[in-house]
Design a protein around this motif. Structure first.
Motif, PDB file in Angstrom:
ATOM      1  N   GLU A 169      17.285  41.921  22.097  1.00 29.36           N
ATOM      2  CA  GLU A 169      18.105  40.863  22.698  1.00 29.36           C
ATOM      3  C   GLU A 169      18.240  39.666  21.755  1.00 29.36           C
ATOM      4  O   GLU A 169      19.309  39.058  21.661  1.00 29.36           O
ATOM      5  CB  GLU A 169      17.513  40.424  24.034  1.00 29.36           C
ATOM      6  CG  GLU A 169      17.627  41.474  25.111  1.00 29.36           C
ATOM      7  CD  GLU A 169      16.966  41.042  26.413  1.00 29.36           C
ATOM      8  OE1 GLU A 169      16.833  39.821  26.648  1.00 29.36           O
ATOM      9  OE2 GLU A 169      16.581  41.933  27.192  1.00 29.36           O
ATOM     10  N   GLU A 170      17.175  39.328  21.082  1.00 27.10           N
ATOM     11  CA  GLU A 170      17.209  38.203  20.149  1.00 27.10           C
ATOM     12  C   GLU A 170      18.152  38.486  18.975  1.00 27.10           C
ATOM     13  O   GLU A 170      18.872  37.607  18.517  1.00 27.10           O
ATOM     14  CB  GLU A 170      15.801  37.883  19.647  1.00 27.10           C
ATOM     15  CG  GLU A 170      14.877  37.285  20.684  1.00 27.10           C
ATOM     16  CD  GLU A 170      14.315  38.281  21.682  1.00 27.10           C
ATOM     17  OE1 GLU A 170      14.556  39.509  21.543  1.00 27.10           O
ATOM     18  OE2 GLU A 170      13.617  37.834  22.617  1.00 27.10           O
ATOM     19  N   THR A 177       8.039  40.087  14.178  1.00 28.15           N
ATOM     20  CA  THR A 177       7.294  38.840  14.379  1.00 28.15           C
ATOM     21  C   THR A 177       7.868  37.712  13.523  1.00 28.15           C
ATOM     22  O   THR A 177       7.331  36.608  13.515  1.00 28.15           O
ATOM     23  CB  THR A 177       5.811  39.022  14.023  1.00 28.15           C
ATOM     24  OG1 THR A 177       5.715  39.396  12.643  1.00 28.15           O
ATOM     25  CG2 THR A 177       5.145  40.052  14.908  1.00 28.15           C
ATOM     26  N   GLY A 178       8.941  37.995  12.797  1.00 25.99           N
ATOM     27  CA  GLY A 178       9.563  36.988  11.950  1.00 25.99           C
ATOM     28  C   GLY A 178       9.070  37.003  10.522  1.00 25.99           C
ATOM     29  O   GLY A 178       9.516  36.218   9.694  1.00 25.99           O
ATOM     30  N   LYS A 179       8.162  37.919  10.201  1.00 18.30           N
ATOM     31  CA  LYS A 179       7.645  37.991   8.831  1.00 18.30           C
ATOM     32  C   LYS A 179       8.695  38.618   7.916  1.00 18.30           C
ATOM     33  O   LYS A 179       9.129  39.745   8.138  1.00 18.30           O
ATOM     34  CB  LYS A 179       6.375  38.834   8.791  1.00 18.30           C
ATOM     35  CG  LYS A 179       5.836  38.989   7.379  1.00 18.30           C
ATOM     36  CD  LYS A 179       4.611  39.842   7.313  1.00 18.30           C
ATOM     37  CE  LYS A 179       4.200  39.940   5.850  1.00 18.30           C
ATOM     38  NZ  LYS A 179       2.887  40.460   5.678  1.00 18.30           N
ATOM     39  N   ASP A 202       5.552  34.901  18.511  1.00 26.61           N
ATOM     40  CA  ASP A 202       6.169  35.899  17.629  1.00 26.61           C
ATOM     41  C   ASP A 202       7.681  35.921  17.848  1.00 26.61           C
ATOM     42  O   ASP A 202       8.455  35.950  16.900  1.00 26.61           O
ATOM     43  CB  ASP A 202       5.609  37.298  17.907  1.00 26.61           C
ATOM     44  CG  ASP A 202       4.147  37.445  17.524  1.00 26.61           C
ATOM     45  OD1 ASP A 202       3.699  36.745  16.590  1.00 26.61           O
ATOM     46  OD2 ASP A 202       3.459  38.262  18.159  1.00 26.61           O
ATOM     47  N   ARG A 203       8.089  35.919  19.105  1.00 22.89           N
ATOM     48  CA  ARG A 203       9.515  35.953  19.443  1.00 22.89           C
ATOM     49  C   ARG A 203      10.228  34.716  18.897  1.00 22.89           C
ATOM     50  O   ARG A 203      11.303  34.793  18.318  1.00 22.89           O
ATOM     51  CB  ARG A 203       9.671  36.049  20.968  1.00 22.89           C
ATOM     52  CG  ARG A 203      11.045  36.438  21.431  1.00 22.89           C
ATOM     53  CD  ARG A 203      11.083  36.693  22.935  1.00 22.89           C
ATOM     54  NE  ARG A 203      10.119  37.659  23.418  1.00 22.89           N
ATOM     55  CZ  ARG A 203      10.254  38.981  23.324  1.00 22.89           C
ATOM     56  NH1 ARG A 203      11.327  39.492  22.771  1.00 22.89           N
ATOM     57  NH2 ARG A 203       9.317  39.784  23.787  1.00 22.89           N
ATOM     58  N   SER A 209      13.827  32.151  14.710  1.00 25.22           N
ATOM     59  CA  SER A 209      14.006  31.184  13.624  1.00 25.22           C
ATOM     60  C   SER A 209      14.224  31.889  12.284  1.00 25.22           C
ATOM     61  O   SER A 209      15.119  31.530  11.511  1.00 25.22           O
ATOM     62  CB  SER A 209      12.785  30.266  13.559  1.00 25.22           C
ATOM     63  OG  SER A 209      12.901  29.371  12.497  1.00 25.22           O
ATOM     64  N   ALA A 210      13.416  32.900  12.010  1.00 21.12           N
ATOM     65  CA  ALA A 210      13.519  33.627  10.739  1.00 21.12           C
ATOM     66  C   ALA A 210      14.835  34.395  10.641  1.00 21.12           C
ATOM     67  O   ALA A 210      15.474  34.415   9.580  1.00 21.12           O
ATOM     68  CB  ALA A 210      12.338  34.580  10.571  1.00 21.12           C
ATOM     69  N   LEU A 211      15.270  35.022  11.730  1.00 19.80           N
ATOM     70  CA  LEU A 211      16.536  35.753  11.698  1.00 19.80           C
ATOM     71  C   LEU A 211      17.702  34.797  11.510  1.00 19.80           C
ATOM     72  O   LEU A 211      18.631  35.087  10.745  1.00 19.80           O
ATOM     73  CB  LEU A 211      16.731  36.588  12.968  1.00 19.80           C
ATOM     74  CG  LEU A 211      18.014  37.427  12.989  1.00 19.80           C
ATOM     75  CD1 LEU A 211      18.070  38.404  11.806  1.00 19.80           C
ATOM     76  CD2 LEU A 211      18.144  38.168  14.316  1.00 19.80           C
TER      77      LEU A 211
END
Length: 154
Positions: A17-18, A94-96, A133-134, A139-141
């Motif tokens: 969804e994100e 997790t955005g890593k 993590d979400r 933010s990272a995406l």
């Protein structure tokens, strides 16, 4: 340069969804690749690809289709390594980010953990997926999309 696309290793991905939310903001096509069980979407910017149930079929499809500057979302370290080698931007759920600078260590740690599980030295428990993590992933995406879109416009 062509607009970047987002490829998601969709089996057991907790941030589908994100991905859709961020992709909509940037007008990017999202392709969910899975061995099955994907919910169809009427959105023309969302594609679902169902591959055979063989072990690396989804990984192979993503690597064969993702181009330099595309974004790949996966928790699978070997897939991340292959996508980084193909010059894609790669993010874990997790955005890593996985980059040429850190993918070697990620592969080595994965191999070590696998060895420890196989020898019984480790039970192999993974931490649960958290709200933090979400949030980190969103933010990272968003940042990866900004970079990819900017690179495509130069």
């Amino acid at each position: 340069m062509q607009a970047p696309q987002i490829y998601v290793d969709a089996d057991a991905c907790p941030v589908k969804e994100e991905v859709v939310k961020v992709a909509e903001r940037f007008g990017l096509v999202v392709t969910f690749v899975s061995n099955g069980g994907l919910r169809p979407s009427r959105d023309p910017m969302i594609r679902n690809v169902v591959v055979s149930k063989s072990a690396d079929a989804a990984d192979d499809w993503i690597v064969d289709n993702a181009k330099a500057n595309d974004i790949v979302v996966t928790a699978d370290i070997p897939l991340a390594a292959r996508a980084v080698a193909g010059s894609a931007h790669v993010l874990g759920p997790t955005g890593k980010p996985f980059t040429p600078d850190n993918i070697g260590m990620a592969v080595a740690m994965r191999d070590l953990k696998q060895h420890l599980r196989e020898t019984g030295e480790s039970k192999g428990f993974n931490a649960g997926f958290s709200r933090q993590d979400r949030s980190r992933f969103l933010s990272a995406l968003d940042e990866q999309c900004r970079r990819a879109v900017a690179a495509a416009q130069t």
